[in-house]
Design an enzyme around this catalytic site. Sequence first.
Site, PDB file in Angstrom:
ATOM      1  N   ARG A  43     -12.482 -57.634  51.168  1.00 54.66           N
ATOM      2  CA  ARG A  43     -13.414 -56.540  51.499  1.00 54.66           C
ATOM      3  C   ARG A  43     -14.849 -57.038  51.583  1.00 54.66           C
ATOM      4  O   ARG A  43     -15.653 -56.499  52.348  1.00 54.66           O
ATOM      5  CB  ARG A  43     -13.267 -55.419  50.460  1.00 54.66           C
ATOM      6  CG  ARG A  43     -11.945 -54.634  50.636  1.00 54.66           C
ATOM      7  CD  ARG A  43     -11.559 -53.941  49.351  1.00 54.66           C
ATOM      8  NE  ARG A  43     -10.419 -53.040  49.480  1.00 54.66           N
ATOM      9  CZ  ARG A  43      -9.125 -53.405  49.456  1.00 54.66           C
ATOM     10  NH1 ARG A  43      -8.810 -54.688  49.359  1.00 54.66           N
ATOM     11  NH2 ARG A  43      -8.160 -52.505  49.532  1.00 54.66           N
TER      12      ARG A  43
ATOM     13  N   ASP B  52       1.314 -55.242  42.044  1.00 56.85           N
ATOM     14  CA  ASP B  52       1.470 -56.667  42.357  1.00 56.85           C
ATOM     15  C   ASP B  52       1.939 -57.481  41.153  1.00 56.85           C
ATOM     16  O   ASP B  52       2.232 -58.674  41.293  1.00 56.85           O
ATOM     17  CB  ASP B  52       0.135 -57.245  42.846  1.00 56.85           C
ATOM     18  CG  ASP B  52      -0.216 -56.739  44.239  1.00 56.85           C
ATOM     19  OD1 ASP B  52       0.699 -56.309  44.964  1.00 56.85           O
ATOM     20  OD2 ASP B  52      -1.409 -56.776  44.592  1.00 56.85           O
TER      21      ASP B  52
HETATM   22  C1  S3P Z   1      -3.910 -54.395  48.377  1.00 57.78           C
HETATM   23  C2  S3P Z   1      -3.106 -53.303  48.219  1.00 57.78           C
HETATM   24  C3  S3P Z   1      -1.708 -53.381  47.767  1.00 57.78           C
HETATM   25  C4  S3P Z   1      -1.393 -54.731  47.136  1.00 57.78           C
HETATM   26  C5  S3P Z   1      -1.942 -55.875  47.936  1.00 57.78           C
HETATM   27  C6  S3P Z   1      -3.446 -55.759  48.061  1.00 57.78           C
HETATM   28  C7  S3P Z   1      -5.292 -54.210  48.841  1.00 57.78           C
HETATM   29  O1  S3P Z   1      -0.850 -53.217  48.883  1.00 57.78           O
HETATM   30  O2  S3P Z   1       0.001 -54.885  46.983  1.00 57.78           O
HETATM   31  O3  S3P Z   1      -1.635 -57.117  47.326  1.00 57.78           O
HETATM   32  O4  S3P Z   1      -6.106 -55.157  48.727  1.00 57.78           O
HETATM   33  O5  S3P Z   1      -5.613 -53.104  49.303  1.00 57.78           O
HETATM   34  P1  S3P Z   1      -0.321 -51.775  49.349  1.00 57.78           P
HETATM   35  O6  S3P Z   1      -1.446 -51.019  49.914  1.00 57.78           O
HETATM   36  O7  S3P Z   1       0.733 -52.085  50.386  1.00 57.78           O
HETATM   37  O8  S3P Z   1       0.262 -51.149  48.112  1.00 57.78           O
END
Ligand code: S3P
Length: 434
Positions: A26, A315
């Site tokens: 981000r 995660d």
């Molecule tokens: C993330 C959101 C999660 C996570 C990924 C990182 C993010 O995924 O599993 O490692 O940075 O917004 P999901 O939005 O598919 O749950």
Amino acid sequence: MEFQLMPGGVISGEARVPGDKSISHRSIMLGAIAEGTTRISGFLEGEDALATVAAFRAMGVVIEGPEDGEVTVRGVGLHGLRAPDAALDMGNSGTSIRLLSGLLAGQSFDVELTGDVSLCKRPMGRVMDPLRLMGARIEGTATGTPPLRIQGGTPLRGIHYDLPMASAQVKSCVLLAGLYAEGRTSVTEPAPTRDHTERMLGGFGCPVSVEEGVIAVTGGSSLTATEIDVPADISSAAFFLVAASIAPGSDLLLTHVGINPTRIGVINILRAMGADLTLKNERTVGGEPVADIRVRYAPLRGIEIPAEQVPLAIDEFPALFVAAACAEGTTVLRGAEELRVKESDRIAAMAEGLSTLGVRNEVLEDGIVIEGGRLGGGEIHTYHDHRIAMSFAIAALRAEEEIRILDCDHVATSFPGFDALARGLGLQITARAE
Ligand code: S3P
């Protein structure tokens, strides 16, 4: 690359694990579309975050670094990105492709987003659906997977979107598209997910309203460059929180770990299992809460994982399954069907590896039941998934025989230098070319 682990070991010392992956992505994305120069420290120099850097460079953004975690992004403003010459390759990174699909849906140029074998199997309908409701023209393969083609020059309109699944990537995709849409774009989520996008937009001076669970942005709001200090990734720390919890005699200090309330499921779940975790020196760094975490060995017990903790630890389940395998009694996880669409089907991949080690488990459609017990050894397949590799590496601390983990190259997507750091803290790990 493969990992070879000798059984046993004690985890001790002090470490700062690499920067948070979600925040690193981000910081580049928002820095690129801000006005002015954004300086980032603690940036994750892993392949996923570097894929995001490469994508913005390909769209004309000058980015210096990363060097020792320092990155400088020369923002081009909301409308300053340029058409890339070729498809943007997001490698293994779901966060890059899903967030970028939102950010790029509102550009004046066409773009194609692609990735590696694992990414090209992951569902993108979840981002294409809301983007199409906003008026975007976006296409994937017949099965809704990458490559994605986005047609530029299509005006977007603000919508309200009620997310069908708890996904910070989908939420962020819609909010980023909302910056380019006419009027207000809002989302509600079935359960709170990581809120780094909302926090960071605020840090860039872009108002985000969060009222009674409705998160909203207004199209055309500009972003002003800022400074970002990326905390250590709690998702990377998680492997060592579990490692020190399961290895008798362990005592470890992990410093500068991000403890955003939307990310601390792993702390809550480990504590419920009896882990000895102490948070020290709690502070706020650039809008994100941070702490040092001391973890000492403690015998764990199996639990039923509370449903509300699932999105907050999404995660960390591969590592938590190893904790469950070392706990006394049974651990039950339900409501975690999202694990099936991560970098691998993490329920299937972990169940297979646990069975190889002789840990009894039962696979459920939306979770798993794990019986704690003795861990043997054997050969583990990671299915191109970094977190599967690192989870079985720490399992070796309680294994009775050697563990060999095949196909570990993907560890570098989120945790470059994992094996060296782990060795320094007491894991008996060797990495070698396959
Ligand atoms: C993330 C959101 C999660 C996570 C990924 C990182 C993010 O995924 O599993 O490692 O940075 O917004 P999901 O939005 O598919 O749950």
